[in-house]
Write a protein that holds these residues in place. Structure first.
Motif, PDB file in Angstrom:
ATOM      1  N   ILE A  89       0.839  -1.188   0.000  1.00 21.62           N
ATOM      2  CA  ILE A  89       0.000   0.000   0.000  1.00 21.62           C
ATOM      3  C   ILE A  89       0.880   1.247   0.000  1.00 21.62           C
ATOM      4  CG2 ILE A  89      -0.113   0.187   2.469  1.00 21.62           C
ATOM      5  CD1 ILE A  89      -3.069   0.864   2.081  1.00 21.62           C
ATOM      6  N   LEU A  90       2.107   1.087   0.405  1.00 23.84           N
ATOM      7  CA  LEU A  90       3.033   2.200   0.494  1.00 23.84           C
ATOM      8  C   LEU A  90       3.181   2.974  -0.800  1.00 23.84           C
ATOM      9  CD1 LEU A  90       5.774   0.698  -0.932  1.00 23.84           C
ATOM     10  CD2 LEU A  90       5.540  -0.504   1.218  1.00 23.84           C
ATOM     11  N   THR A  91       2.722   2.451  -1.893  1.00 26.05           N
ATOM     12  CA  THR A  91       2.965   3.139  -3.147  1.00 26.05           C
ATOM     13  C   THR A  91       1.980   4.248  -3.455  1.00 26.05           C
ATOM     14  OG1 THR A  91       1.784   1.365  -4.214  1.00 26.05           O
ATOM     15  CG2 THR A  91       4.168   1.268  -4.260  1.00 26.05           C
ATOM     16  N   ILE A  92       1.145   4.631  -2.511  1.00 27.28           N
ATOM     17  CA  ILE A  92       0.298   5.811  -2.758  1.00 27.28           C
ATOM     18  C   ILE A  92       1.142   7.072  -2.929  1.00 27.28           C
ATOM     19  CG2 ILE A  92       0.008   6.445  -0.357  1.00 27.28           C
ATOM     20  CD1 ILE A  92      -2.825   7.272  -1.032  1.00 27.28           C
ATOM     21  N   ALA A 107      -0.206   9.140   2.582  1.00 23.54           N
ATOM     22  CA  ALA A 107       0.923   8.987   1.671  1.00 23.54           C
ATOM     23  C   ALA A 107       2.246   8.947   2.416  1.00 23.54           C
ATOM     24  CB  ALA A 107       0.926  10.127   0.650  1.00 23.54           C
ATOM     25  N   GLU A 108       2.442   9.853   3.395  1.00 23.89           N
ATOM     26  CA  GLU A 108       3.702   9.903   4.118  1.00 23.89           C
ATOM     27  C   GLU A 108       3.923   8.647   4.967  1.00 23.89           C
ATOM     28  OE1 GLU A 108       6.175  11.932   3.770  1.00 23.89           O
ATOM     29  OE2 GLU A 108       5.078  13.083   2.264  1.00 23.89           O
ATOM     30  N   MET A 109       2.865   8.140   5.584  1.00 28.70           N
ATOM     31  CA  MET A 109       3.016   6.904   6.355  1.00 28.70           C
ATOM     32  C   MET A 109       3.422   5.752   5.450  1.00 28.70           C
ATOM     33  SD  MET A 109       1.958   3.769   7.468  1.00 28.70           S
ATOM     34  CE  MET A 109       0.220   3.422   7.148  1.00 28.70           C
ATOM     35  N   LEU A 110       2.810   5.678   4.287  1.00 25.83           N
ATOM     36  CA  LEU A 110       3.067   4.554   3.398  1.00 25.83           C
ATOM     37  C   LEU A 110       4.403   4.664   2.677  1.00 25.83           C
ATOM     38  CD1 LEU A 110      -0.559   4.257   2.034  1.00 25.83           C
ATOM     39  CD2 LEU A 110       0.567   2.829   3.724  1.00 25.83           C
ATOM     40  N   ARG A 111       4.997   5.842   2.676  1.00 26.78           N
ATOM     41  CA  ARG A 111       6.342   6.001   2.125  1.00 26.78           C
ATOM     42  C   ARG A 111       7.408   5.451   3.064  1.00 26.78           C
ATOM     43  NH1 ARG A 111       4.450  11.461   0.335  1.00 26.78           N
ATOM     44  NH2 ARG A 111       4.338  11.377  -1.941  1.00 26.78           N
ATOM     45  N   ASP A 112       7.063   5.318   4.323  1.00 23.74           N
ATOM     46  CA  ASP A 112       8.036   4.902   5.341  1.00 23.74           C
ATOM     47  C   ASP A 112       8.196   3.389   5.312  1.00 23.74           C
ATOM     48  OD1 ASP A 112       9.764   4.836   7.438  1.00 23.74           O
ATOM     49  OD2 ASP A 112       8.317   5.496   8.955  1.00 23.74           O
ATOM     50  N   VAL A 113       8.868   2.862   4.298  1.00 28.04           N
ATOM     51  CA  VAL A 113       8.990   1.414   4.094  1.00 28.04           C
ATOM     52  C   VAL A 113       9.592   0.681   5.289  1.00 28.04           C
ATOM     53  CG1 VAL A 113       9.996  -0.371   2.617  1.00 28.04           C
ATOM     54  CG2 VAL A 113       9.107   1.743   1.606  1.00 28.04           C
ATOM     55  N   PRO A 114      10.653   1.166   5.927  1.00 25.79           N
ATOM     56  CA  PRO A 114      11.217   0.436   7.072  1.00 25.79           C
ATOM     57  C   PRO A 114      10.237   0.252   8.233  1.00 25.79           C
ATOM     58  CG  PRO A 114      12.793   2.040   6.251  1.00 25.79           C
ATOM     59  CD  PRO A 114      11.494   2.334   5.559  1.00 25.79           C
ATOM     60  N   ALA A 115       9.172   1.076   8.265  1.00 29.09           N
ATOM     61  CA  ALA A 115       8.191   0.967   9.348  1.00 29.09           C
ATOM     62  C   ALA A 115       7.102  -0.065   9.046  1.00 29.09           C
ATOM     63  CB  ALA A 115       7.541   2.330   9.605  1.00 29.09           C
ATOM     64  N   LYS A 130      -0.067   8.814  14.199  1.00 31.45           N
ATOM     65  CA  LYS A 130       1.249   9.146  14.739  1.00 31.45           C
ATOM     66  C   LYS A 130       1.645  10.572  14.360  1.00 31.45           C
ATOM     67  CE  LYS A 130       3.161   4.471  15.047  1.00 31.45           C
ATOM     68  NZ  LYS A 130       3.499   4.531  16.470  1.00 31.45           N
ATOM     69  N   GLU A 131       2.177  11.285  15.344  1.00 35.90           N
ATOM     70  CA  GLU A 131       2.577  12.671  15.136  1.00 35.90           C
ATOM     71  C   GLU A 131       3.605  12.804  14.025  1.00 35.90           C
ATOM     72  OE1 GLU A 131       2.119  16.672  15.839  1.00 35.90           O
ATOM     73  OE2 GLU A 131       1.011  14.988  16.728  1.00 35.90           O
ATOM     74  N   LYS A 132       4.461  11.794  13.895  1.00 37.18           N
ATOM     75  CA  LYS A 132       5.500  11.812  12.864  1.00 37.18           C
ATOM     76  C   LYS A 132       4.893  12.024  11.480  1.00 37.18           C
ATOM     77  CE  LYS A 132       8.878   8.716  10.679  1.00 37.18           C
ATOM     78  NZ  LYS A 132       9.529   7.380  10.746  1.00 37.18           N
ATOM     79  N   TYR A 133       3.853  11.300  11.173  1.00 34.85           N
ATOM     80  CA  TYR A 133       3.264  11.374   9.834  1.00 34.85           C
ATOM     81  C   TYR A 133       2.361  12.593   9.679  1.00 34.85           C
ATOM     82  CZ  TYR A 133       5.113   6.672   9.934  1.00 34.85           C
ATOM     83  OH  TYR A 133       5.950   5.597  10.067  1.00 34.85           O
ATOM     84  N   ILE A 134       1.752  13.002  10.762  1.00 38.81           N
ATOM     85  CA  ILE A 134       0.950  14.231  10.715  1.00 38.81           C
ATOM     86  C   ILE A 134       1.839  15.429  10.393  1.00 38.81           C
ATOM     87  CG2 ILE A 134      -0.460  15.806  12.086  1.00 38.81           C
ATOM     88  CD1 ILE A 134      -1.506  13.344  13.600  1.00 38.81           C
ATOM     89  N   GLU A 135       3.029  15.469  11.028  1.00 38.49           N
ATOM     90  CA  GLU A 135       3.966  16.564  10.772  1.00 38.49           C
ATOM     91  C   GLU A 135       4.533  16.488   9.358  1.00 38.49           C
ATOM     92  OE1 GLU A 135       4.757  19.282  12.604  1.00 38.49           O
ATOM     93  OE2 GLU A 135       3.049  18.588  13.812  1.00 38.49           O
ATOM     94  N   LEU A 136       4.874  15.272   8.908  1.00 38.73           N
ATOM     95  CA  LEU A 136       5.384  15.121   7.551  1.00 38.73           C
ATOM     96  C   LEU A 136       4.329  15.539   6.528  1.00 38.73           C
ATOM     97  CD1 LEU A 136       7.270  11.695   7.790  1.00 38.73           C
ATOM     98  CD2 LEU A 136       8.287  13.940   7.337  1.00 38.73           C
ATOM     99  N   GLY A 137       3.061  15.304   6.853  1.00 37.44           N
ATOM    100  CA  GLY A 137       1.985  15.678   5.951  1.00 37.44           C
ATOM    101  C   GLY A 137       1.919  17.177   5.707  1.00 37.44           C
ATOM    102  N   LYS A 138       2.348  17.968   6.698  1.00 40.77           N
ATOM    103  CA  LYS A 138       2.282  19.422   6.574  1.00 40.77           C
ATOM    104  C   LYS A 138       3.231  19.952   5.504  1.00 40.77           C
ATOM    105  CE  LYS A 138       0.895  20.094  11.397  1.00 40.77           C
ATOM    106  NZ  LYS A 138       1.270  20.660  12.718  1.00 40.77           N
ATOM    107  N   THR A 139       4.305  19.219   5.242  1.00 41.66           N
ATOM    108  CA  THR A 139       5.270  19.637   4.217  1.00 41.66           C
ATOM    109  C   THR A 139       5.293  18.672   3.034  1.00 41.66           C
ATOM    110  OG1 THR A 139       7.043  18.461   5.412  1.00 41.66           O
ATOM    111  CG2 THR A 139       6.739  20.805   5.902  1.00 41.66           C
ATOM    112  N   SER A 140       4.340  17.770   2.995  1.00 38.35           N
ATOM    113  CA  SER A 140       4.285  16.778   1.917  1.00 38.35           C
ATOM    114  C   SER A 140       4.000  17.444   0.580  1.00 38.35           C
ATOM    115  CB  SER A 140       3.191  15.748   2.213  1.00 38.35           C
ATOM    116  OG  SER A 140       2.978  14.902   1.096  1.00 38.35           O
TER     117      SER A 140
END
Length: 350
Positions: A9-12, A70-78, A210-220
């Motif tokens: 699903i990470l490929t969004i 999108a940002e969560m699904l880009r994080d492949v190692p997670a 997760k706050e990590k992905y919420i924050e990444l979304g702001k600059t996505s």
């Protein structure tokens, strides 16, 4: 176990490809049966012809904006944090943002032998329907040969569809089939897959918070695209009509919906009811008919105050069938049947 296909699903992340993806068949109702309906997740299965393998489909609407998804699904190692039994995940080859190959290994419960999988994904954005579609399939690459202590999954194909529902909500549909090979009984693999796809979707819901992905979304890079799309109500309406035409074969009924002020009122409130209803219709024939009745009720409630008449029309299986599959040769359209009801008060219509 069989859930191992939920992985890509990470490929969004490819929300900007100009190429149109292979679209799902909305009229494909053959054999799908609802096997789970829980916590906003609907799961379906059907038997694959001439095999013991089942095909699965799961649908949900996530309370997360598209750029956070999108940002969560880009994080492949997670990926091991949300994919059941996933031990390791990494990108082997990345040809472009929308085309890459990924390796997954899975630590399965004893006494089942652990598996691994090499998967190819191709993703494109369908602007007409405001969705990203990821087609995925099992492959092999020379740089990642099979390992002696793992069984390499021999067959897997699937598809993810990600749709805008509202600015803060994203619809996800996952369809796949997989052959785990080895000595795992088919009934066990199929039963396990049913629950693993549910667990995967539940885990994803938590990851989106997760706050990590919420924050990444702001600059996505996807945020600007989403803001631009949702700011244009005419564009949102155009997409909604395109989704209706994809789902409904009675074009006359869609035109009636399109021209109704009810749709404009709903778009101003931005609740996404019709988009969500259509998304959850991606299952059995019954789910599609249910979606049609919900759309009909939304429209009719803004057309007449006669509640009994509305109930009569919603119970008309012929009307629902005409709207979903199109009128019979020489027969009435859904609009004509509805007009007949409204003019007669339901006295002369079935």
């Amino acid at each position: 176990m069989k859930k191992i296909c939920c992985l890509l699903i990470l490929t969004i992340c490819c929300l900007v490809s100009p190429a149109l993806p292979e679209s799902p068949n909305m009229c494909d109702t053959g054999g799908w049966e609802l096997v789970m309906d829980k916590n906003g997740i609907k799961a379906y299965s059907r038997k694959v012809e001439n095999s013991g393998i089942f095909e699965f489909r799961a649908v949900m609407v996530a309370d997360a904006p598209p750029e956070v998804v999108a940002e969560m699904l880009r994080d492949v190692p997670a990926d091991p944090q949300w994919l059941p039994y996933c031990k390791e995940a990494y990108v082997i080859e990345k040809e472009s943002l929308n085309d890459f190959t990924t390796y997954f290994s899975f630590d399965l419960p004893w006494p089942v032998t652990d598996r691994d999988l090499v998967m190819k994904t191709n993703t494109a954005y369908d602007y007409d329907h405001a969705r990203a579609v990821t087609n995925l399939y099992r492959t092999e690459v020379a740089s990642c040969p099979p390992k002696a202590d793992l069984i390499r999954v021999p067959e897997m194909t699937g598809q993810y569809v990600f749709e805008f529902v509202t600015r803060e909500r994203t619809g996800i549909v996952h369809t796949y089939r997989i052959d785990l090979a080895g000595s795992l009984p088919e009934w066990m693999a199929n039963y396990s897959s049913q629950y693993n796809i549910y667990n995967t979707f539940m885990n994803m819901k938590e990851m989106f918070k997760k706050e990590k992905y919420i924050e990444l979304g702001k600059t996505s890079p996807d945020r600007e695209l989403c803001d631009k799309y949702f700011a244009d109500k005419q564009q949102v309406k155009k997409v909604l009509v395109a989704r209706l035409r994809e789902f409904i074969r009675d074009s006359d009924f869609v035109d009636m919906i399109r021209d109704s002020p009810v749709i404009d009122d709903m778009l101003r409130e931005d609740k996404g009811e019709i988009s969500e209803t259509l998304l959850y219709g991606w299952g059995s024939e019954e789910s599609k008919k249910k979606a049609i009745r919900v759309v009909m009720k939304m429209f009719l409630s803004g057309t007449t105050r006669d509640e009994q008449l509305i109930k009569t029309m919603l119970r008309d299986d012929n009307l629902v069938g005409v709207i979903l599959c199109g009128p019979y040769p020489g027969g009435k359209t859904g609009r004509q049947i509805i007009d007949g009801y409204l003019k007669s008060g339901g006295k002369n219509e079935k």
